[in-house]
Design a protein around this motif. Sequence first.
Motif, PDB file in Angstrom:
ATOM      1  N   GLY A 227       2.349   3.937  -3.033  1.00  0.00           N
ATOM      2  CA  GLY A 227       2.833   5.314  -2.863  1.00  0.00           C
ATOM      3  C   GLY A 227       3.703   5.760  -4.026  1.00  0.00           C
ATOM      4  N   LEU A 228       4.673   4.918  -4.387  1.00  0.00           N
ATOM      5  CA  LEU A 228       5.556   5.298  -5.496  1.00  0.00           C
ATOM      6  C   LEU A 228       4.785   5.368  -6.811  1.00  0.00           C
ATOM      7  N   THR A 229       3.823   4.463  -6.972  1.00  0.00           N
ATOM      8  CA  THR A 229       3.035   4.476  -8.202  1.00  0.00           C
ATOM      9  C   THR A 229       2.252   5.784  -8.333  1.00  0.00           C
ATOM     10  N   PHE A 230       1.594   6.192  -7.243  1.00  0.00           N
ATOM     11  CA  PHE A 230       0.817   7.425  -7.345  1.00  0.00           C
ATOM     12  C   PHE A 230       1.722   8.655  -7.401  1.00  0.00           C
TER      13      PHE A 230
ATOM     14  N   LEU B  84       0.815  -1.211   0.000  1.00  0.00           N
ATOM     15  CA  LEU B  84       0.000   0.000   0.000  1.00  0.00           C
ATOM     16  C   LEU B  84       0.850   1.263   0.000  1.00  0.00           C
ATOM     17  N   ALA B  85       1.877   1.287   0.852  1.00  0.00           N
ATOM     18  CA  ALA B  85       2.641   2.528   0.980  1.00  0.00           C
ATOM     19  C   ALA B  85       3.822   2.604   0.017  1.00  0.00           C
TER      20      ALA B  85
ATOM     21  N   THR C 281      -2.241   7.083   3.516  1.00  0.00           N
ATOM     22  CA  THR C 281      -1.362   6.842   4.660  1.00  0.00           C
ATOM     23  C   THR C 281      -2.161   6.327   5.858  1.00  0.00           C
ATOM     24  N   MET C 282      -3.254   7.031   6.196  1.00  0.00           N
ATOM     25  CA  MET C 282      -4.037   6.598   7.349  1.00  0.00           C
ATOM     26  C   MET C 282      -4.743   5.276   7.049  1.00  0.00           C
TER      27      MET C 282
END
Lengths: 69, 728
Positions: free
Chosen positions: B355-358, B350-351, B387-388
Amino acid sequence: MARNVLETVQGIEIFPLISLVIFVGFFALMLGYVFTMSKSKVEELENMPLRPDSDADDIFTADPKETRN
Amino acid sequence: MATETFYYDNKIVRNFAIATAIWGVIGMLVGLIIAIKLFAPNFLGFIPELSYGRLRPLHTNAVVFAFAGNAIFLGIYYSLQRLCKSRMWSDTLSKLNFWGWQAIIVSAVFTLPFGYTQSKEYAELEWPIAIAIAVVWVIFGVNMMVTIYKRRVKHMYVAIWFYIATFITVAVLHIVNNLVLPVDMLKSYSMFAGVQDALVQWWYGHNAVAFFLTTPFLGFMYYFIPKAANRPIFSYRLSIVHFWALIFIYIWAGPHHLLYTALPGWAQSLGVVFSVMLIAPSWGGMINGLFTLRGAWDRVRQDPVLKFLVVGVTAYGMATFEGPMMSFKSVNAITHYTDYVISHVHTAALAWNGGLTFAMLYFIVPRIFGTKLYSIKMANFHFWAATMGMVIYVIPIYWGGITQSLMWKEFTADGTLMYPNFMETVTHLIPMYIARTVGGSLYIVGVLVGTFNLFKTMNSGTLIADEKAEAQVAEIVSTSRKEGNFHRWLESKPTLFTILTTVAILIGGIVEYVPTALISSNVPTIESVQPYTPLELEGRDIYIAEGCLGCHSQMIRPFRSETERYGEYSKAGEFVYDRPFLWGSKRTGPDLHRIGGKYPDSWHFMHFMEPRSTSPGSIMPAYPWFATQTTRVESIPAKIRTLQRLGVPYAEGFDQDAIEHYRNQAEEIANGLSSSGFDVEWDSQMVAMIAYMQRLGTDISAQPGDRADAVPLRTDDEADASATASHN
């Protein structure tokens, strides 16, 4: 079990030694290469992504001059 | 120096961006559905195609290969062109790469829910699709490598090394782990059996995480963090050490997925040592990424791209700290088979990957559309929701995983299990499962907002399909004049790199696999372990098709808490006819290796029809269709022949008698059920499943002559002739 089988491989004693030499040698060579790189070369390499991509890039680059020295 | 004008292909980048976002939403929604099913097992009713076991591989395949996979192509096609100052070599190959990959994903959607699966985790897709993956992957690789050869700059930036390592290693892993012998177009049996199959699978599974979800994204870190922060990477020297140390060490760590299993001890120890060593390059890389921002942290407040990058790289650091820790046998003893692993994976997925993808999407989409991001506010909302959402997802099931593990292991003062009923440890987790679903939903809301924001951004601009750029073509030539032969060496550098990378990744695989293969004939053979009967084999194939191994292990570890609960611990020699191996990696339900003979057939019937009738509080889905759907009895002879070819010692010509053998054994079970008041046809899936359940783990204690339904075996003469093939 594993030991019995491995004992039957001829010259098995040398295998761990070869592994260790490859492993240590590989990292020694790599570190040697890394630390003997000239500073100018490193700077050239690390700035590769920061070269302007195209004219269209300008609107996004806030301050193209601001790079670390 | 002369300058040359050329054009970046942004259309292919746009296509991959759209595919990434759409498949991301779909893959995560499937994840949400199966998360709900864990506390509401009857959610979506009793449609076989929508049952938990079949949707779980669809979720993992969709997020790994469709979401992250398209993101890999997105990032590489964008950054490689710019780092090489060159358009992708072939537009045709780019398009084949794009459409081929989407076709593979669609074929996954149309096979996995229908029960066509090889069952090996992250390598579930059946052989024709596996071949298509190899072809498309090579198309991508050729396109990338030729682009690198034709580059207009002298050096290959570190990000490109990670891309090359990704291409080479994934190709090797994918091909070896998919070595199967087909029965028909949609069914195959693994070339490896039991322990060897497990070792190959987790060499693959671990390194799929390493070289599909890590190395390409590290390449993106090295490209997009400097780009977004507009400053060079913290230490280029460190990045060289990072790269070689990472790919050299990562490949060895696979056996940490098999600690305390029937895998030989030395291979387990080797896996542990290298897993612990892995923390050095992993954290070196993380530090390199984060330190790039020193003196520029104020920008992280303003730029959503940097926010996603920073949290992503931090999560990478957490996950790569956890990985080595979970590889210690003592820690592994309490984390393995539990939801802790699911948490660990989702911190990273998820992160780090998400995160890197988005970050890439928010960076790339405005640039290729010549516009600004539609809404910074929405991007910030997405960032906080992601994040949350991730935090709310992982914390409850980190907690739940350890809780359950400790409950499994708890003894009373009298030396009996504190929670002898597995169900008690499951019902305890329900609140955690609900909390994780809330976290996951929040994450998906963020993704939906992000996707909307990106499409709005696309709408507000126009795609610069062919982006004009200039480069000094003479760069390489002019250096070569000064440096003589050095240039020739330099030109061959992609080749040299590729060779060195291949050598580095092969060493670990060979050292671990070859001795196990040598030992193969010495996996202590257990005389009483016999091949499956045709009926049991069919039941086993249903077990595979339904994805039962997503929740049930077949590997009892040598702990007193496990032998007390399940029975004798599992031995390597018990799995010599298991193609593929079905040890599993998660115990949402209890281990099934010694389930055979534990309950009467009628118990299994009731349990499959409605698990809560025999096990109140169970979260297992019901399988009412087992009673009505028939097996494909006519395919049995082909299956037997395929297994014979793989070395399973069924007697010559047994394929001809197999259906009759099947019917005899099945009718006996069906008659028995009938006398208990449960009417079911002999060729129903129910009978095959029950036969398989009752066979599991019973061979080890079987006496000669115990089995009336034992299959005829090859005579010794025949066996000698193909002895070498038998245990491969």
